[in-house]
Design an enzyme around this catalytic site. Structure first.
Site, PDB file in Angstrom:
ATOM      1  N   GLY A 172     -10.198  -8.378  -1.444  1.00 21.68           N
ATOM      2  CA  GLY A 172      -9.088  -8.132  -0.684  1.00 21.68           C
ATOM      3  C   GLY A 172      -8.331  -9.587  -0.551  1.00 21.68           C
ATOM      4  O   GLY A 172      -7.134  -9.678  -1.014  1.00 21.68           O
ATOM      5  N   GLY A 223     -13.038  -3.580   0.324  1.00 24.85           N
ATOM      6  CA  GLY A 223     -14.279  -3.157   0.382  1.00 24.85           C
ATOM      7  C   GLY A 223     -14.702  -2.040  -0.727  1.00 24.85           C
ATOM      8  O   GLY A 223     -15.806  -2.208  -1.215  1.00 24.85           O
ATOM      9  N   ARG A 235       0.802  -1.139  -0.090  1.00 29.51           N
ATOM     10  CA  ARG A 235       0.033  -0.013   0.019  1.00 29.51           C
ATOM     11  C   ARG A 235       0.750   1.225  -0.128  1.00 29.51           C
ATOM     12  O   ARG A 235       0.556   2.423  -0.352  1.00 29.51           O
ATOM     13  CB  ARG A 235      -1.120   0.050   1.327  1.00 29.51           C
ATOM     14  CG  ARG A 235      -2.177  -1.093   1.029  1.00 29.51           C
ATOM     15  CD  ARG A 235      -3.269  -0.915   1.968  1.00 29.51           C
ATOM     16  NE  ARG A 235      -4.230  -1.581   1.772  1.00 29.51           N
ATOM     17  CZ  ARG A 235      -5.305  -2.054   2.407  1.00 29.51           C
ATOM     18  NH1 ARG A 235      -5.078  -1.963   3.600  1.00 29.51           N
ATOM     19  NH2 ARG A 235      -6.325  -2.513   1.832  1.00 29.51           N
ATOM     20  N   LYS A 251     -18.962 -16.653   0.676  1.00 29.39           N
ATOM     21  CA  LYS A 251     -20.325 -16.678   0.952  1.00 29.39           C
ATOM     22  C   LYS A 251     -21.200 -16.075  -0.324  1.00 29.39           C
ATOM     23  O   LYS A 251     -20.617 -14.994  -0.926  1.00 29.39           O
ATOM     24  CB  LYS A 251     -20.932 -16.215   2.002  1.00 29.39           C
ATOM     25  CG  LYS A 251     -20.308 -16.964   3.449  1.00 29.39           C
ATOM     26  CD  LYS A 251     -21.229 -16.792   4.461  1.00 29.39           C
ATOM     27  CE  LYS A 251     -20.416 -15.657   5.261  1.00 29.39           C
ATOM     28  NZ  LYS A 251     -21.155 -14.989   6.193  1.00 29.39           N
TER      29      LYS A 251
END
Ligand code: ADP
Ligand code: MG
Length: 396
Positions: free
Chosen positions: A353, A377, A35, A200
């Protein structure tokens, strides 16, 4: 979206940059500086333009309290090494030390402010509290550059409110992220394939709903595939299954048929008796999964099938690993998809991610993909078709 160029001549100007320096730490040691590296193009451009560069960022979840475990001091050191220039560090965010160091900052110098989340106003739900912090930050600078892609989906003082107080623009990282992700959510070159996996279905309902109407084919792997297989009437053994999502999935299958979107499901799966790194892997056809086994990866035939579909596409968006890639035995499907993407000549975007982490962990050369998103996100919300507050505010 406004770019840095829209801010005009920056020689001698104080520019406040919001970066994403939320790096993993082991004590004082940064275990992955990806990052920080991603922030360099913007910082270098501002330094070359002769700006005084003030950087604000967060690290971890200090919950509005000063906590030395979440200090950005190790980031200042690493940033200095990567920029090959000294980086000054303020021991507070908008306090006495920050004020003094901002006052003495010279053009071509960088100052990193201490963790913005030490201040509870940064993430406050009360507009006035965030605005008060943003005003204190705004007093430090002539303009604002938003470059923390990992936080642009947050309505926070250093992301959103600040951009209303100063001339504001997107930094190079945010610009590249939006440019790439909008190519797969807007008018992609066809055929357009969307590869979805991860744990999921319920985490990805928004992504499926949004991309189902744009894609030519949807390839489903990972844990979510078992709810799709169950919706088709197959038994899935002890695999991850969300019974309460079966109806929703049936709805997607019907919608896909109506719209002519091809749904590609695994034809075989790698199963285990228990969720464990050293479980014995046995491959079964997708409609033959034994009652006492769980699918932890897509099987070899599915890997070939998915790879051939990917090879036929001009654009691919990929979110979610194909299996439990953290266990080497069950990383084959994720590896096969990554390989097909890196070898193909399609425009490829990887969001999420864990998906980005998987591609790096499996040793792929990042430059063989068109874009690997730096924000989990934020990239998911863009794939869901949402408007992000930190982006919308740069368009005003
Ligand atoms: P991303 O962060 O890229 O959006 P997710 O968070 O949705 O991805 O999913 C990542 C997780 O999904 C990984 O930790 C992986 O182990 C898990 N996963 C993938 N396939 C399966 C499976 N068949 N059973 C259980 N977990 C799975
Ligand atoms: Mg994840």
């Amino acid at each position: 979206m406004k770019t840095i160029e829209s801010l005009g001549d920056l020689q001698g100007k104080a520019v406040l940059v919001r970066s994403d320096f939320n790096v993993p730490l082991d004590g004082q040691r940064i275990t992955d500086d990806g990052r920080i590296k991603a922030a360099l193009p913007t910082l270098n451009a501002l330094l070359e333009a002769g700006a005084k560069v003030i950087v604000t960022a967060h690290l971890g979840r200090p919950k509005g309290k000063v906590n030395p475990d979440f200090s950005l001091a190790p980031v200042a050191k690493r940033l200095g090494e990567l920029l090959e220039a000294p980086v000054k560090f303020a021991a507070d965010t908008v306090g006495e030390d920050a004020k003094a160091k901002v006052a003495e900052l010279a053009p071509g110098e960088v100052l990193l402010l201490e963790n913005i989340r030490f201040d509870p106003r940064e993430t406050s739900k009360v507009d006035e509290e965030r605005q008060a912090l943003a005003a204190e930050l705004a007093a430090f600078a002539d303009c604002f550059v938003s470059d923390g892609f990992g936080v642009v989906h947050r309505k926070q003082a250093s992301v959103y409110d600040i951009a209303k107080l100063l001339p504001a623009a997107a930094g190079k990282l945010v610009f590249k992220e939006i440019d790439s992700l909008s190519r797969v959510t807007g008018e992609p070159e066809r055929p357009y394939g969307v590869v979805l996996g991860g744990s999921k279905v319920s985490d990805k309902l928004g992504v499926i709903a949004n991309l189902l109407s744009k894609a030519d084919m949807l390839l489903i792997g990972g844990g979510m595939a078992y709810t799709f297989l169950a919706a088709k009437g197959y038994s899935v053994g002890t695999s991850l299954l969300e019974e309460d999502q079966i109806e929703a999935v049936k709805g997607y299958l019907a919608e896909a048929q109506e719209k002519g979107v091809e749904i590609v499901l695994p034809v075989d799966v790698v199963t285990a008796a228990e969720f464990s790194a050293d479980a014995e892997p046995i491959v079964f056809a997708a409609d033959q999964i034994p009652a006492d086994r769980m699918g932890l990866d897509i099987g070899p035939k599915s890997q070939e099938l998915f790879a051939s579909k990917i090879a036929s596409a001009k654009t691919i968006a990929w979110n979610g690993p194909m299996g439990v890639f953290e266990f080497a035995t069950f990383a084959g499907g994720t590896k096969a998809v990554a390989k097909a993407l890196s070898e193909g000549d399609c425009f490829s975007v990887i969001g999420g991610g864990d998906s980005a982490a998987a591609v790096r962990q499996l040793g792929f050369d990042e430059s063989t993909f068109s874009h690997i998103s730096t924000g989990g996100g934020a990239s998911l919300e863009l794939l869901e078709g949402k408007t992000l507050p930190g982006i919308a505010v740069l368009e005003d």
